[in-house]
Motif scaffolding. Structure first.
Motif, PDB file in Angstrom:
ATOM      1  N   GLU A 172      -6.458   0.562  -1.767  1.00 23.00           N
ATOM      2  CA  GLU A 172      -7.797   0.494  -2.346  1.00 23.00           C
ATOM      3  C   GLU A 172      -8.113   1.655  -3.282  1.00 23.00           C
ATOM      4  O   GLU A 172      -9.071   1.604  -4.047  1.00 23.00           O
ATOM      5  CB  GLU A 172      -8.855   0.432  -1.239  1.00 23.00           C
ATOM      6  CG  GLU A 172      -8.903   1.634  -0.309  1.00 23.00           C
ATOM      7  CD  GLU A 172      -7.957   1.516   0.877  1.00 23.00           C
ATOM      8  OE1 GLU A 172      -8.138   2.298   1.829  1.00 23.00           O
ATOM      9  OE2 GLU A 172      -7.057   0.643   0.847  1.00 23.00           O
ATOM     10  N   GLU A 173      -7.290   2.726  -3.226  1.00 22.66           N
ATOM     11  CA  GLU A 173      -7.524   3.884  -4.099  1.00 22.66           C
ATOM     12  C   GLU A 173      -6.573   3.905  -5.294  1.00 22.66           C
ATOM     13  O   GLU A 173      -6.610   4.838  -6.100  1.00 22.66           O
ATOM     14  CB  GLU A 173      -7.356   5.186  -3.301  1.00 22.66           C
ATOM     15  CG  GLU A 173      -8.411   5.381  -2.229  1.00 22.66           C
ATOM     16  CD  GLU A 173      -8.246   6.709  -1.498  1.00 22.66           C
ATOM     17  OE1 GLU A 173      -7.399   7.523  -1.942  1.00 22.66           O
ATOM     18  OE2 GLU A 173      -8.949   6.933  -0.505  1.00 22.66           O
ATOM     19  N   ARG A 174      -5.717   2.909  -5.415  1.00 23.07           N
ATOM     20  CA  ARG A 174      -4.743   2.905  -6.499  1.00 23.07           C
ATOM     21  C   ARG A 174      -5.356   2.414  -7.803  1.00 23.07           C
ATOM     22  O   ARG A 174      -6.256   1.572  -7.800  1.00 23.07           O
ATOM     23  CB  ARG A 174      -3.540   2.032  -6.119  1.00 23.07           C
ATOM     24  CG  ARG A 174      -2.767   2.571  -4.920  1.00 23.07           C
ATOM     25  CD  ARG A 174      -1.627   1.666  -4.512  1.00 23.07           C
ATOM     26  NE  ARG A 174      -1.023   2.107  -3.247  1.00 23.07           N
ATOM     27  CZ  ARG A 174      -0.052   1.480  -2.638  1.00 23.07           C
ATOM     28  NH1 ARG A 174       0.471   0.371  -3.163  1.00 23.07           N
ATOM     29  NH2 ARG A 174       0.427   1.946  -1.494  1.00 23.07           N
ATOM     30  N   SER A 175      -4.835   2.954  -8.899  1.00 27.70           N
ATOM     31  CA  SER A 175      -5.270   2.515 -10.224  1.00 27.70           C
ATOM     32  C   SER A 175      -4.422   1.326 -10.660  1.00 27.70           C
ATOM     33  O   SER A 175      -3.493   0.916  -9.976  1.00 27.70           O
ATOM     34  CB  SER A 175      -5.133   3.664 -11.227  1.00 27.70           C
ATOM     35  OG  SER A 175      -3.783   4.086 -11.308  1.00 27.70           O
ATOM     36  N   SER A 176      -4.751   0.784 -11.817  1.00 28.93           N
ATOM     37  CA  SER A 176      -3.989  -0.345 -12.349  1.00 28.93           C
ATOM     38  C   SER A 176      -2.843   0.147 -13.227  1.00 28.93           C
ATOM     39  O   SER A 176      -2.975   1.146 -13.943  1.00 28.93           O
ATOM     40  CB  SER A 176      -4.907  -1.253 -13.174  1.00 28.93           C
ATOM     41  OG  SER A 176      -4.156  -2.206 -13.889  1.00 28.93           O
TER      42      SER A 176
END
Length: 389
Positions: free
Chosen positions: A186-190
């Motif tokens: 949920e904290e990862r970027s694209s």
């Protein structure tokens, strides 16, 4: 942040000290064995540093998007394979290429190890974790040159790369067993937003200042790392074993500095510690350069070198903590840019240390210029820094 995890991260982030310090005593022997010049052999250092710089720049932001663990394992595998290639290299060109690839793998281990800490800690806790990690990691630059000096003649430089291959194998096992995934989904970027990750960190003026401080402090230290085998062995007439002892003593200074830093953090502002250490390093580097212009006496140059190099411990850990703390949301990208600058600067200064007839003067001048740039960048960072402690 558990003790076993911190020790595992320290071993993985020690990829650079192992890959550089272990074979430093053998640099003159490589030049002779492969019919090459000192400047060409120093390109094996530059190639490794360039690989580290590019590898971190690519892998850091990707780890913000896909997580840390898989990329860490891949980096450890690449480091192991390239060490085997270096041990079997038939000529200087292949050796430089293997070192470039080795740098990419080691870069993955280092950038992700640095990103894990701000994933889990912040503020003074993060600064203390970085200081303790570097204290543990400091064992590598103490042991590596001593082992290299003792083994350089019995097993040769190729044997040293086989030893490095064994160390890389241990790092792979550590990555498998001790380092979990620390970047929640949920904290990862694209992946599509990797460019935005870089814009995010580069727009932070305080971060940029701390990153340049970190990079050019390492640049000053790398002036010493790349020039000292020739200054101490050829200029001062020391043996490879004696050089390894000198190098180990300076590494002990780094360990002592990291330990002192971990204690000072409890009672002093992190940025203040960093600033004082920069001033001490600049003064020692100026005195070192002046002394080298007059004499190459080891009784004058080596103590000044010890003082200057020891300050790197109090500068680099604090600059890393302050810089990544400014961009905690994109710690992988922040760590990547710092690593790219760090090893990019190292790759530039290494061949420059082969220029000039007076190696000690060239080394000292490089340290002075690098420290001045680091001090200026620190002043810029302080003007824009908001305390996170």
């Amino acid at each position: 942040m558990t003790v076993p995890l911190l020790m595992g991260l320290a071993l993985l982030s020690a990829s650079a000290p192992f890959a550089t310090d272990l074979y430093l005593p053998a640099l003159p022997h490589i030049a002779e064995d492969l019919s090459s010049t000192p400047a060409s052999v120093q390109l094996t250092l530059s190639g490794f540093m360039a690989g580290m710089a590019v590898g971190q720049l690519i892998i850091g932001p990707i780890s913000d998007a896909v997580g840390r663990r898989l990329l860490l394992l891949a980096g450890a595998v690449v480091a192991l394979v390239s060490s085997v290639m270096a041990a079997m290299a038939p000529g200087i060109g292949v050796l430089i290429g293997a070192r470039l690839l080795q740098g990419v793998g080691a870069g993955a281990c280092i950038v992700i190890s640095r990103a894990v800490i701000p994933d889990l800690e912040r503020g003074k806790k993060a600064a203390k974790a970085f200081a303790l990690m570097m204290t543990i990691q400091g064992v590598a630059p103490v042991l590596a040159p001593v082992v290299g000096g003792l083994l350089a003649e019995p097993i040769g430089w190729r044997g040293l790369f086989w030893v490095l291959s064994a160390i890389n194998a241990v790092q792979l096992v550590v990555a498998l067993l001790l380092v979990p995934e620390t970047k929640p989904k949920e904290e990862r970027s694209s992946l599509r937003g990797l460019g935005q990750n870089y814009l995010f960190v580069l727009r932070n003026k305080a971060y940029c200042g701390f990153a340049v401080t970190f990079a050019f402090t390492f640049g000053a230290m790398f002036c010493y790392i790349s020039a000292s085998p020739f200054v101490v062995q050829e200029g001062m007439g020391f043996s490879a074993t004696a050089f390894s002892v000198v190098f180990a003593v300076n590494a002990l200074g780094l360990i002592g500095g990291n330990y002192l830093n971990s204690r000072l953090i409890d009672v002093m502002d992190t940025a203040r510690i960093l600033g004082i250490a920069l001033i001490i390093m600049l003064v020692a580097s100026v005195l070192l350069t002046g002394a080298a212009m007059i004499s190459t006496s080891p009784w004058v140059i080596l103590p000044l070198l010890f003082v200057a190099v020891s300050q790197c411990a109090l500068i680099m850990g604090n600059a890393t903590a302050l810089g990544t703390g400014e961009v905690r949301e994109r710690a992988g990208s922040g760590s990547a840019v710092m690593g790219f600058l760090q090893f990019g600067v190292a790759a530039l200064v290494s061949p420059l240390m082969g220029l000039g007839s007076e190696g000690a003067v060239t080394m000292g001048a490089g340290m002075v210029i690098s420290t001045l740039i680091a001090l200026g960048a620190f002043g810029w960072a302080r003007r824009h820094h908001v305390s996170l402690e």
